[in-house]
Design a protein around this motif. Structure first.
Motif, short mmCIF file in Angstrom:
data_model
loop_
_atom_site.label_atom_id
_atom_site.label_comp_id
_atom_site.label_asym_id
_atom_site.label_seq_id
_atom_site.Cartn_x
_atom_site.Cartn_y
_atom_site.Cartn_z
N ASP A 53 6.05 9.82 13.92
CA ASP A 53 5.20 10.06 12.77
C ASP A 53 5.03 8.79 11.94
O ASP A 53 4.17 8.74 11.06
CB ASP A 53 5.78 11.16 11.88
N GLN A 54 5.86 7.78 12.19
CA GLN A 54 5.82 6.54 11.42
C GLN A 54 5.07 5.48 12.21
O GLN A 54 5.46 5.13 13.32
CB GLN A 54 7.24 6.07 11.10
N LEU A 55 3.98 4.97 11.62
CA LEU A 55 3.21 3.94 12.31
C LEU A 55 2.67 2.93 11.31
O LEU A 55 2.55 3.22 10.13
CB LEU A 55 2.07 4.57 13.12
N ALA A 56 2.41 1.75 11.81
CA ALA A 56 1.85 0.66 11.01
C ALA A 56 0.55 0.22 11.67
O ALA A 56 0.49 0.03 12.88
CB ALA A 56 2.82 -0.51 10.93
N ILE A 57 -0.49 0.08 10.85
CA ILE A 57 -1.81 -0.30 11.34
C ILE A 57 -2.15 -1.67 10.75
O ILE A 57 -2.15 -1.84 9.53
CB ILE A 57 -2.86 0.73 10.91
N LEU A 58 -2.43 -2.65 11.61
CA LEU A 58 -2.82 -3.98 11.15
C LEU A 58 -4.31 -4.00 10.92
O LEU A 58 -5.09 -3.62 11.79
CB LEU A 58 -2.46 -5.03 12.18
N THR A 59 -4.71 -4.46 9.74
CA THR A 59 -6.12 -4.51 9.38
C THR A 59 -6.44 -5.84 8.72
O THR A 59 -5.54 -6.64 8.45
CB THR A 59 -6.49 -3.38 8.38
N ASP A 60 -7.71 -6.04 8.43
CA ASP A 60 -8.13 -7.24 7.71
C ASP A 60 -7.56 -7.28 6.30
O ASP A 60 -7.48 -8.33 5.69
CB ASP A 60 -9.66 -7.33 7.68
N ARG A 61 -7.14 -6.16 5.74
CA ARG A 61 -6.58 -6.10 4.39
C ARG A 61 -5.06 -6.19 4.38
O ARG A 61 -4.46 -6.27 3.31
CB ARG A 61 -6.99 -4.79 3.72
N GLY A 62 -4.43 -6.10 5.54
CA GLY A 62 -2.97 -6.12 5.62
C GLY A 62 -2.48 -4.93 6.43
O GLY A 62 -3.23 -4.34 7.20
N ILE A 63 -1.22 -4.56 6.20
CA ILE A 63 -0.60 -3.47 6.96
C ILE A 63 -0.69 -2.18 6.15
O ILE A 63 -0.26 -2.12 5.01
CB ILE A 63 0.88 -3.78 7.24
N PHE A 64 -1.22 -1.16 6.81
CA PHE A 64 -1.19 0.19 6.25
C PHE A 64 -0.12 0.96 7.03
O PHE A 64 -0.11 0.93 8.25
CB PHE A 64 -2.54 0.89 6.41
N GLU A 65 0.76 1.65 6.31
CA GLU A 65 1.81 2.41 6.97
C GLU A 65 1.60 3.90 6.73
O GLU A 65 1.17 4.31 5.65
CB GLU A 65 3.19 2.02 6.45
N SER A 66 1.92 4.69 7.74
CA SER A 66 1.89 6.14 7.65
C SER A 66 3.25 6.68 8.05
O SER A 66 3.87 6.19 8.99
CB SER A 66 0.83 6.73 8.57
N LYS A 67 3.71 7.68 7.34
CA LYS A 67 4.95 8.36 7.70
C LYS A 67 4.68 9.82 8.07
O LYS A 67 5.61 10.58 8.27
CB LYS A 67 5.94 8.27 6.54
N ASP A 68 3.39 10.17 8.19
CA ASP A 68 3.01 11.54 8.54
C ASP A 68 2.00 11.56 9.70
O ASP A 68 1.03 12.29 9.68
CB ASP A 68 2.47 12.28 7.32
N ALA A 69 2.26 10.73 10.70
CA ALA A 69 1.44 10.67 11.92
C ALA A 69 -0.01 10.33 11.66
O ALA A 69 -0.90 10.76 12.38
CB ALA A 69 1.57 11.96 12.72
N GLY A 70 -0.28 9.56 10.62
CA GLY A 70 -1.62 9.09 10.36
C GLY A 70 -2.44 9.96 9.43
O GLY A 70 -3.60 9.64 9.16
N ALA A 71 -1.87 11.04 8.91
CA ALA A 71 -2.64 11.87 7.97
C ALA A 71 -2.97 11.07 6.72
O ALA A 71 -4.11 11.10 6.24
CB ALA A 71 -1.85 13.13 7.61
N THR A 72 -2.00 10.32 6.20
CA THR A 72 -2.23 9.45 5.04
C THR A 72 -1.62 8.09 5.33
O THR A 72 -0.68 7.98 6.11
CB THR A 72 -1.59 10.02 3.75
#
Length: 157
Positions: A53-72
């Protein structure tokens, strides 16, 4: 669970968006909402090896992290310019401006000229970390990222 991004446009098999599978890639489901994600481009995704459920997404703005499988997702402060990330069982690493950072802070500078795009850790020795560029140039550390040595993993012609 495996996660995939079907770019910003549709292709012959998937509409645009994030997808996941739980049955070894036989069926893909689109249900990752990514509420709070404000970015124009994605270029990396890292999933925690024990907590899917924990993931990190690399974007042009930086790292977005989710702890709820990408819901938020939530933006990590001061991570714009991050080129690679890696979760291990007990650690989170990121590379920004060729410097490796962990949860504790700055570890060391990676001596590679090209941008580091991939990180891997030896599961038998968590202090052994590899950093690899898009052209296959690599560096390895044996002390958790403090000291690095260049290593040729793809032979030059």
């Amino acid at each position: 669970m495996n996660i995939s991004l079907s770019d910003f446009t549709s292709n012959s098999k998937l509409d645009a968006g994030f997808y996941y599978t739980e049955n070894e890639d036989r069926d893909w489901y689109r249900s990752i909402q990514l509420s709070g994600l404000e970015a124009e481009s994605f270029f990396g995704l890292t999933v925690h090896p024990e907590n899917q459920d924990q993931l990190a997404i690399l974007t042009d703005r930086g790292i977005f992290e989710s702890k709820d499988a990408g819901a938020t997702v939530t933006l990590f402060e001061e991570t714009e310019g991050t080129s690679a990330t890696l979760y291990t069982e007990n650690q989170f690493y990121l590379v920004k401006n060729q410097t490796l950072f962990s949860l504790e802070g700055e570890r060391g500078v990676i001596p590679l000229e090209e941008l580091v795009l991939y990180l891997a850790v030896n599961p038998s020795n968590p202090d052994q970390i590899y950093a690899v560029t898009g052209d296959g140039t690599a560096a390895v550390t044996e002390d958790g990222g403090i000291n690095w040595l260049k290593e040729e993993i793809i032979p030059s012609e």
